[in-house]
Design a protein around this motif. Structure first.
Motif, mmCIF file in Angstrom:
data_model
loop_
_atom_site.group_PDB
_atom_site.id
_atom_site.type_symbol
_atom_site.label_atom_id
_atom_site.label_comp_id
_atom_site.label_asym_id
_atom_site.label_seq_id
_atom_site.Cartn_x
_atom_site.Cartn_y
_atom_site.Cartn_z
ATOM 1 N N ALA A 198 -29.324 35.851 -65.273
ATOM 2 C CA ALA A 198 -28.890 36.365 -63.966
ATOM 3 C C ALA A 198 -28.743 37.893 -64.037
ATOM 4 O O ALA A 198 -29.168 38.617 -63.124
ATOM 5 N N LEU A 199 -28.169 38.369 -65.132
ATOM 6 C CA LEU A 199 -28.014 39.818 -65.313
ATOM 7 C C LEU A 199 -29.377 40.502 -65.397
ATOM 8 O O LEU A 199 -29.586 41.576 -64.844
ATOM 9 N N ARG A 200 -30.308 39.847 -66.066
ATOM 10 C CA ARG A 200 -31.648 40.416 -66.219
ATOM 11 C C ARG A 200 -32.345 40.498 -64.850
ATOM 12 O O ARG A 200 -32.996 41.491 -64.519
ATOM 13 N N ILE A 212 -27.981 36.475 -55.909
ATOM 14 C CA ILE A 212 -28.164 35.604 -57.093
ATOM 15 C C ILE A 212 -27.113 34.484 -57.071
ATOM 16 O O ILE A 212 -27.435 33.308 -57.269
ATOM 17 N N ASP A 213 -25.869 34.839 -56.781
ATOM 18 C CA ASP A 213 -24.804 33.824 -56.727
ATOM 19 C C ASP A 213 -25.096 32.781 -55.651
ATOM 20 O O ASP A 213 -24.974 31.570 -55.880
ATOM 21 N N TRP A 214 -25.489 33.261 -54.481
ATOM 22 C CA TRP A 214 -25.805 32.338 -53.376
ATOM 23 C C TRP A 214 -26.931 31.391 -53.791
ATOM 24 O O TRP A 214 -26.845 30.177 -53.584
ATOM 25 N N SER A 215 -27.977 31.929 -54.408
ATOM 26 C CA SER A 215 -29.142 31.112 -54.796
ATOM 27 C C SER A 215 -28.730 30.003 -55.761
ATOM 28 O O SER A 215 -29.129 28.846 -55.599
ATOM 29 N N MET A 216 -27.919 30.361 -56.764
ATOM 30 C CA MET A 216 -27.545 29.379 -57.783
ATOM 31 C C MET A 216 -26.696 28.254 -57.190
ATOM 32 O O MET A 216 -26.763 27.108 -57.635
ATOM 33 N N LYS A 217 -25.910 28.596 -56.180
ATOM 34 C CA LYS A 217 -25.067 27.567 -55.550
ATOM 35 C C LYS A 217 -25.884 26.750 -54.539
ATOM 36 O O LYS A 217 -25.841 25.530 -54.528
ATOM 37 N N PHE A 222 -24.828 24.713 -58.415
ATOM 38 C CA PHE A 222 -23.733 25.133 -59.294
ATOM 39 C C PHE A 222 -22.508 25.455 -58.437
ATOM 40 O O PHE A 222 -22.645 25.949 -57.318
ATOM 41 N N ARG A 223 -21.321 25.176 -58.986
ATOM 42 C CA ARG A 223 -20.090 25.395 -58.213
ATOM 43 C C ARG A 223 -19.815 26.861 -57.987
ATOM 44 O O ARG A 223 -19.261 27.254 -56.963
ATOM 45 N N MET A 224 -20.131 27.667 -58.988
ATOM 46 C CA MET A 224 -19.931 29.117 -58.871
ATOM 47 C C MET A 224 -21.210 29.814 -59.301
ATOM 48 O O MET A 224 -21.927 29.319 -60.177
ATOM 49 N N GLY A 225 -21.471 30.975 -58.706
ATOM 50 C CA GLY A 225 -22.605 31.774 -59.147
ATOM 51 C C GLY A 225 -22.243 32.504 -60.425
ATOM 52 O O GLY A 225 -21.059 32.648 -60.757
ATOM 53 N N PRO A 226 -23.260 33.007 -61.153
ATOM 54 C CA PRO A 226 -22.995 33.659 -62.439
ATOM 55 C C PRO A 226 -22.064 34.868 -62.334
ATOM 56 O O PRO A 226 -21.207 35.062 -63.196
ATOM 57 N N PHE A 227 -22.205 35.679 -61.293
ATOM 58 C CA PHE A 227 -21.393 36.902 -61.205
ATOM 59 C C PHE A 227 -19.953 36.576 -60.806
ATOM 60 O O PHE A 227 -19.014 37.148 -61.345
ATOM 61 N N GLU A 228 -19.808 35.628 -59.890
ATOM 62 C CA GLU A 228 -18.453 35.148 -59.545
ATOM 63 C C GLU A 228 -17.770 34.618 -60.794
ATOM 64 O O GLU A 228 -16.600 34.860 -61.036
ATOM 65 N N LEU A 229 -18.542 33.836 -61.573
ATOM 66 C CA LEU A 229 -17.969 33.201 -62.755
ATOM 67 C C LEU A 229 -17.614 34.244 -63.820
ATOM 68 O O LEU A 229 -16.543 34.180 -64.435
ATOM 69 N N LYS A 276 -11.325 44.304 -59.721
ATOM 70 C CA LYS A 276 -12.705 44.671 -59.396
ATOM 71 C C LYS A 276 -13.630 44.362 -60.562
ATOM 72 O O LYS A 276 -13.285 44.615 -61.723
ATOM 73 N N GLY A 277 -14.772 43.797 -60.251
ATOM 74 C CA GLY A 277 -15.788 43.540 -61.259
ATOM 75 C C GLY A 277 -17.123 43.700 -60.555
ATOM 76 O O GLY A 277 -17.398 44.747 -59.979
ATOM 77 N N TYR A 278 -17.908 42.630 -60.564
ATOM 78 C CA TYR A 278 -19.148 42.686 -59.773
ATOM 79 C C TYR A 278 -18.783 42.726 -58.293
ATOM 80 O O TYR A 278 -19.523 43.259 -57.477
ATOM 81 N N TYR A 279 -17.658 42.176 -57.961
ATOM 82 C CA TYR A 279 -17.150 42.198 -56.578
ATOM 83 C C TYR A 279 -15.810 42.916 -56.551
ATOM 84 O O TYR A 279 -15.107 42.993 -57.563
ATOM 85 N N ASP A 280 -15.450 43.380 -55.350
ATOM 86 C CA ASP A 280 -14.173 44.060 -55.151
ATOM 87 C C ASP A 280 -13.183 43.054 -54.549
ATOM 88 O O ASP A 280 -13.440 42.492 -53.482
ATOM 89 N N TYR A 281 -12.100 42.814 -55.278
ATOM 90 C CA TYR A 281 -11.136 41.794 -54.819
ATOM 91 C C TYR A 281 -9.930 42.400 -54.103
ATOM 92 O O TYR A 281 -8.945 41.711 -53.878
ATOM 93 N N SER A 282 -10.031 43.683 -53.742
ATOM 94 C CA SER A 282 -8.896 44.314 -53.058
ATOM 95 C C SER A 282 -8.683 43.643 -51.699
ATOM 96 O O SER A 282 -9.635 43.155 -51.089
ATOM 97 N N ASP A 283 -7.419 43.682 -51.258
ATOM 98 C CA ASP A 283 -7.079 43.109 -49.951
ATOM 99 C C ASP A 283 -7.903 43.786 -48.869
ATOM 100 O O ASP A 283 -8.079 45.004 -48.871
ATOM 101 N N GLY A 284 -8.386 42.986 -47.940
ATOM 102 C CA GLY A 284 -9.080 43.548 -46.779
ATOM 103 C C GLY A 284 -10.550 43.861 -47.024
ATOM 104 O O GLY A 284 -11.269 44.228 -46.099
#
Ligand code: NAD
Length: 385
Positions: A198-200, A212-217, A222-229, A276-284
């Motif tokens: 997925a990273l590649r 990529i996450d959407w595709s895998m789910k 898969f329950r979670m995409g690679p980046f979410e996981l 924060k990682g691949y996604y930003d989890y800040s409020d809002g």
């Protein structure tokens, strides 16, 4: 009832103590850090209260479970244990020191185990005077919820000890699989391409994280995409596992870590735990939208999946575990929607070989080499089941 001693009252030790006490075992939980012991004890009380509130167990059962667990800083309380499971920091020297102390306290017939994720059991077992009584018992996080446990004999282990350990863990209502003492055992080895490929795909600019996450789910189930996981596991933790597996396989290019993940880890963009990682989890902040292109999505899934299948087939080729245990490990240890070898049969071994050969022809990288087992099976028109 038999007695278990757990060394290390962190995430895993606390979970393992809950599992054994729930099955009726008397449990001693030890940690060198007083604060950790307090935290572990409080977290178990909280878990029990929640289970009672949800009516999963009654108050008497909860009290019984808690009453069977003793917390102590003193290793002397390991006396008379039938089984000791070590779940301390992942450091060979520290683990070896702990085991030489433990061996002097417990009975000669006590089985001694480590929950290590990445160290070789042979190397830990070498610190014991009697390494024949030593075995790997590898739980998944969270231990009370994840059904899978990998049982890993070291080269020194007595098969009878291994069988006894497996029986006990089976009686704790866990699903056990037997794995060879090789890097990553089953799950952490076979799952590498879920992240790596997925990273590649991202690094080549084929798709962004959300797509990529959407595709895998959507198409992989898969329950979670690679980046979410990876954000959930922690990019530091996931990167370290990848690097350790890579080094332990004598730098086989198939397990080469990704610069993207290394940089995320170095930057402290660890995922959910740092906000924060691949996604930003800040409020809002809303998560980015995937590019919902079915053709692209299916291509992404095919590429990651065939790499996972190749890894599972190669694990079977090298006798790391049986085909049944490899499939069970991935469905019960990391919640894959299907066993990878069963999936290979559904897609067709010839499809897998063709896909891998096309990747290899395009990239000329060893990373995409097809397992000899898949090629052999394809030549004979065989399937896994
Ligand atoms: N966290 C996971 O997802 C996971 C999954 C499977 C296996 N593991 C393995 O389990 C082990 C523990 O992992 P964790 O995530 O629970 O770690 P953790 O950091 O949550 O807990 C480790 C605990 O060990 C204690 N400790 C350190 N040295 C000690 C000693 N000499 N004596 C007694 N206690 C000591 C620490 O105080 C700490 O509380 C590691 O070997 C890890 O590789 C972790």
């Amino acid at each position: 009832m038999p007695k278990l001693s757990v060394i290390g009252a962190g995430t895993m030790g606390t979970g393992i103590a809950q599992v054994a006490a729930t099955a009726g075992w008397d449990v001693v939980v030890n940690d060198s850090n007083e604060d950790v012991i307090e935290k572990s004890s409080q977290s178990l009380v909280k878990v029990m209260n929640r289970l009672v509130e949800k009516e999963k167990i009654d108050q008497q059962t909860a009290d019984g479970i808690l009453g069977r667990i003793d917390f102590t800083e003193d290793p002397q309380h390991f006396e008379n244990s039938d089984l000791v499971i070590e779940a301390i920091i992942e450091n060979l020297e520290i683990k070896q020191n702990v085991f030489s102390t433990v061996e002097k306290i417990v009975r000669p017939d006590t089985i001694i185990a480590s929950n290590t994720s990445s160290l070789s059991l042979a190397s830990i077992g070498a610190s014991l005077d009697d390494p024949t009584r030593f075995v790997g018992i590898h739980f998944f996080n969270p231990a009370p919820l994840m059904p899978l446990v990998e049982i890993i004999p070291a080269v020194q282990s007595d098969p009878k000890i291994v069988e006894q350990a497996k029986d006990w863990v089976d009686n704790w209502k866990k699903l056990t699989v037997l794995a060879k003492d090789t890097p990553g055992f089953i799950v952490n080895r076979v799952a590498r391409p879920f992240y790596g490929e997925a990273l590649r795909i991202y690094e080549e600019g084929i798709a962004d994280f959300a797509t990529i996450d959407w595709s895998m789910k959507e198409f992989g189930g898969f329950r979670m995409g690679p980046f979410e996981l990876m954000d959930f596991i922690g990019n530091d933790v996931n990167y370290t596992v990848t690097e350790t597996v890579f080094q332990s396989f004598f730098y086989d290019p198939r397990y080469k870590p990704s610069f993207t993940q290394k940089r995320m880890s170095e930057a402290g963009l660890l995922g959910r735990k740092s906000g924060k990682g691949y996604y930003d989890y800040s409020d809002g902040i809303s998560l980015p939208e995937a590019k919902k292109d079915e053709k692209l999505g299916r291509q992404i899934v095919d590429r990651v999946l065939v790499m996972l299948i190749n890894e599972a087939a190669d694990a079977l080729f090298l006798n790391i575990a049986t085909k049944e245990d490899i499939d069970l490990a991935m469905t019960k240890g990391v919640n894959y929607p299907k066993g990878l070898l069963k999936w290979a049969d559904e897609l067709g071994v010839n499809w897998c070989v063709d896909r891998l050969d096309r990747l290899y022809d395009e990239y000329r990288e060893d990373r995409y080499r097809c397992s000899p087992l898949l090629r052999r099976m394809n030549n004979k028109n065989q399937s896994f089941y």
